[in-house]
Design a protein around this motif. Structure first.
Motif, PDB file in Angstrom:
ATOM      1  N   PRO A   1      16.462  -5.676  12.840  1.00  0.00           N
ATOM      2  CA  PRO A   1      15.364  -4.861  12.312  1.00  0.00           C
ATOM      3  C   PRO A   1      14.014  -5.558  12.451  1.00  0.00           C
ATOM      4  O   PRO A   1      13.888  -6.759  12.228  1.00  0.00           O
ATOM      5  CB  PRO A   1      15.737  -4.682  10.830  1.00  0.00           C
ATOM      6  N   VAL A   2      13.033  -4.783  12.846  1.00  0.00           N
ATOM      7  CA  VAL A   2      11.654  -5.270  12.930  1.00  0.00           C
ATOM      8  C   VAL A   2      10.992  -5.075  11.566  1.00  0.00           C
ATOM      9  O   VAL A   2      11.171  -4.045  10.918  1.00  0.00           O
ATOM     10  CB  VAL A   2      10.876  -4.504  14.022  1.00  0.00           C
ATOM     11  N   ARG A   3      10.241  -6.065  11.128  1.00  0.00           N
ATOM     12  CA  ARG A   3       9.562  -5.983   9.842  1.00  0.00           C
ATOM     13  C   ARG A   3       8.218  -5.262  10.006  1.00  0.00           C
ATOM     14  O   ARG A   3       7.414  -5.634  10.867  1.00  0.00           O
ATOM     15  CB  ARG A   3       9.331  -7.377   9.260  1.00  0.00           C
ATOM     16  N   TYR A   4       7.994  -4.259   9.173  1.00  0.00           N
ATOM     17  CA  TYR A   4       6.708  -3.547   9.183  1.00  0.00           C
ATOM     18  C   TYR A   4       6.036  -3.796   7.839  1.00  0.00           C
ATOM     19  O   TYR A   4       6.564  -3.418   6.791  1.00  0.00           O
ATOM     20  CB  TYR A   4       6.923  -2.045   9.387  1.00  0.00           C
ATOM     21  N   VAL A   5       4.871  -4.445   7.867  1.00  0.00           N
ATOM     22  CA  VAL A   5       4.130  -4.741   6.644  1.00  0.00           C
ATOM     23  C   VAL A   5       2.841  -3.924   6.659  1.00  0.00           C
ATOM     24  O   VAL A   5       2.018  -4.061   7.575  1.00  0.00           O
ATOM     25  CB  VAL A   5       3.816  -6.236   6.515  1.00  0.00           C
ATOM     26  N   LEU A   6       2.701  -3.101   5.662  1.00  0.00           N
ATOM     27  CA  LEU A   6       1.554  -2.199   5.550  1.00  0.00           C
ATOM     28  C   LEU A   6       0.638  -2.683   4.438  1.00  0.00           C
ATOM     29  O   LEU A   6       1.067  -2.861   3.298  1.00  0.00           O
ATOM     30  CB  LEU A   6       2.040  -0.783   5.231  1.00  0.00           C
ATOM     31  N   MET A   7      -0.632  -2.877   4.756  1.00  0.00           N
ATOM     32  CA  MET A   7      -1.613  -3.151   3.715  1.00  0.00           C
ATOM     33  C   MET A   7      -2.009  -1.821   3.100  1.00  0.00           C
ATOM     34  O   MET A   7      -2.541  -0.940   3.772  1.00  0.00           O
ATOM     35  CB  MET A   7      -2.826  -3.863   4.301  1.00  0.00           C
ATOM     36  N   ASN A   8      -1.754  -1.678   1.816  1.00  0.00           N
ATOM     37  CA  ASN A   8      -1.994  -0.422   1.113  1.00  0.00           C
ATOM     38  C   ASN A   8      -2.984  -0.655  -0.024  1.00  0.00           C
ATOM     39  O   ASN A   8      -3.921  -1.432   0.120  1.00  0.00           O
ATOM     40  CB  ASN A   8      -0.651   0.148   0.650  1.00  0.00           C
TER      41      ASN A   8
ATOM     42  N   ALA B   1       5.135  -2.512   1.649  1.00  0.00           N
ATOM     43  CA  ALA B   1       3.760  -2.018   1.509  1.00  0.00           C
ATOM     44  C   ALA B   1       3.067  -2.880   0.454  1.00  0.00           C
ATOM     45  O   ALA B   1       3.437  -2.850  -0.719  1.00  0.00           O
ATOM     46  CB  ALA B   1       3.744  -0.548   1.103  1.00  0.00           C
ATOM     47  N   VAL B   2       2.103  -3.658   0.885  1.00  0.00           N
ATOM     48  CA  VAL B   2       1.410  -4.608   0.007  1.00  0.00           C
ATOM     49  C   VAL B   2       0.232  -3.902  -0.662  1.00  0.00           C
ATOM     50  O   VAL B   2      -0.616  -3.317   0.011  1.00  0.00           O
ATOM     51  CB  VAL B   2       0.914  -5.821   0.809  1.00  0.00           C
ATOM     52  N   ARG B   3       0.183  -3.998  -2.004  1.00  0.00           N
ATOM     53  CA  ARG B   3      -0.868  -3.313  -2.758  1.00  0.00           C
ATOM     54  C   ARG B   3      -1.795  -4.308  -3.458  1.00  0.00           C
ATOM     55  O   ARG B   3      -1.512  -4.755  -4.557  1.00  0.00           O
ATOM     56  CB  ARG B   3      -0.254  -2.370  -3.793  1.00  0.00           C
ATOM     57  N   PRO B   4      -2.907  -4.674  -2.830  1.00  0.00           N
ATOM     58  CA  PRO B   4      -3.904  -5.480  -3.537  1.00  0.00           C
ATOM     59  C   PRO B   4      -4.721  -4.589  -4.466  1.00  0.00           C
ATOM     60  O   PRO B   4      -4.784  -3.375  -4.295  1.00  0.00           O
ATOM     61  CB  PRO B   4      -4.777  -6.022  -2.403  1.00  0.00           C
ATOM     62  N   ASP B   5      -5.365  -5.232  -5.458  1.00  0.00           N
ATOM     63  CA  ASP B   5      -6.305  -4.505  -6.307  1.00  0.00           C
ATOM     64  C   ASP B   5      -7.698  -4.660  -5.691  1.00  0.00           C
ATOM     65  O   ASP B   5      -7.808  -4.813  -4.477  1.00  0.00           O
ATOM     66  CB  ASP B   5      -6.231  -5.032  -7.743  1.00  0.00           C
ATOM     67  N   SER B   6      -8.757  -4.631  -6.465  1.00  0.00           N
ATOM     68  CA  SER B   6     -10.118  -4.679  -5.921  1.00  0.00           C
ATOM     69  C   SER B   6     -10.294  -5.912  -5.041  1.00  0.00           C
ATOM     70  O   SER B   6     -10.138  -7.043  -5.505  1.00  0.00           O
ATOM     71  CB  SER B   6     -11.133  -4.706  -7.061  1.00  0.00           C
ATOM     72  N   LEU B   7     -10.639  -5.687  -3.790  1.00  0.00           N
ATOM     73  CA  LEU B   7     -10.692  -6.773  -2.824  1.00  0.00           C
ATOM     74  C   LEU B   7     -12.009  -7.538  -2.910  1.00  0.00           C
ATOM     75  O   LEU B   7     -13.083  -6.937  -3.014  1.00  0.00           O
ATOM     76  CB  LEU B   7     -10.503  -6.237  -1.410  1.00  0.00           C
ATOM     77  N   ILE B   8     -11.903  -8.860  -2.861  1.00  0.00           N
ATOM     78  CA  ILE B   8     -13.069  -9.723  -2.858  1.00  0.00           C
ATOM     79  C   ILE B   8     -12.910 -10.753  -1.750  1.00  0.00           C
ATOM     80  O   ILE B   8     -11.824 -10.942  -1.206  1.00  0.00           O
ATOM     81  CB  ILE B   8     -13.265 -10.440  -4.217  1.00  0.00           C
TER      82      ILE B   8
END
Length: 242
Positions: A112-119, A175-182
């Motif tokens: 399996p190929v890893r798919y990482v989504l910035m969300n 799916a990676v979920r950051p909060d307010s980006l700085i």
């Protein structure tokens, strides 16, 4: 190990490319403007630059693009101006995820190929019972109506959850979920949670872009962290000083 990065010249994408190259990994970067990559990155012998808009590639080109890649990391997003928010393509992140995953499947990878989504933490994980107040739901619903990027982020994650799911033979995802980006200059301590621990609307936390890049790089290059979070939507916060 070769990792494909789309959205590689964005504020987080370029940091992810740097993180991966610093680990000695081979990176393919799809960019519209190669000059936006730092000179030291462009000169790396481990970097292959594909100059294109990702959705302009044909299906055959997309299949060739992902061939041999062990992971795909999407840092795609919409520019925060009128054209970027309301112009085409309105489903950039979703359509890219769908076409890249279809291309991965067409290659029939042995592993399996890893798919990482910035969300975003403004998007709920509907696979688990995340608690949100009526006010939060109302504001999110309004954003969904008024801001196409909100819908795009939701649909992209929904595609991974519903269409790829948990048992696909060709693709695993996070799916990676950051909060307010700085912006910060160096990786700092950060926390990882299965769900938000604070309101993304009324009490947002902070997440540095370089920490997001570090976490995504750890996911695509390491096994322990991947096994912990694959098929989930982890939330990142910078660790607050005590």
């Amino acid at each position: 190990m070769t990792i494909l990065v789309v959205g590689a010249t964005g504020a987080t994408g370029r940091l992810l490319v740097e993180q991966l190259l610093s680990r000695g990994k081979s990176v393919k970067a799809v960019v519209r403007s190669p000059e936006k990559l730092p000179q030291a990155v462009r000169n790396s012998e481990n970097l292959t630059v594909i100059q294109a808009a990702i959705l302009d590639l044909s299906d055959a080109e997309m299949v060739e693009l992902v061939r041999g890649c062990t992971a795909v990391a999407s840092c795609l997003g919409h520019n925060l101006n009128f054209k970027g928010i309301y112009g085409q393509p309105r489903l950039l992140v979703t359509d890219a995820a769908r076409r890249l995953c279809q291309a991965i499947k067409a290659n029939e990878p042995a592993e399996p190929v890893r798919y990482v989504l910035m969300n975003t933490t403004g998007n709920r994980n509907r696979d688990i019972p995340e608690q949100h107040s009526f006010s939060e739901k109302a504001v999110t619903g309004l954003l969904r109506l008024l801001l196409p990027p909100q819908r795009d982020n939701e649909k992209a994650a929904d595609y991974l959850r519903r269409e790829i799911g948990q048992n696909d033979r060709s693709i695993e995802w996070v799916a990676v979920r950051p909060d307010s980006l700085i912006d910060e200059n160096a990786v700092s301590r950060y926390e990882i949670h299965p769900s938000p621990i604070r309101s993304a609307i009324f009490d947002p936390g902070k997440t540095s872009r370089i920490n997001v890049a570090h976490f995504m790089a750890e996911l695509v290059t390491g096994d322990e962290l991947w096994q912990q979070w694959q098929g989930q939507m982890p939330v990142l916060y910078n660790q607050e000083a005590e």
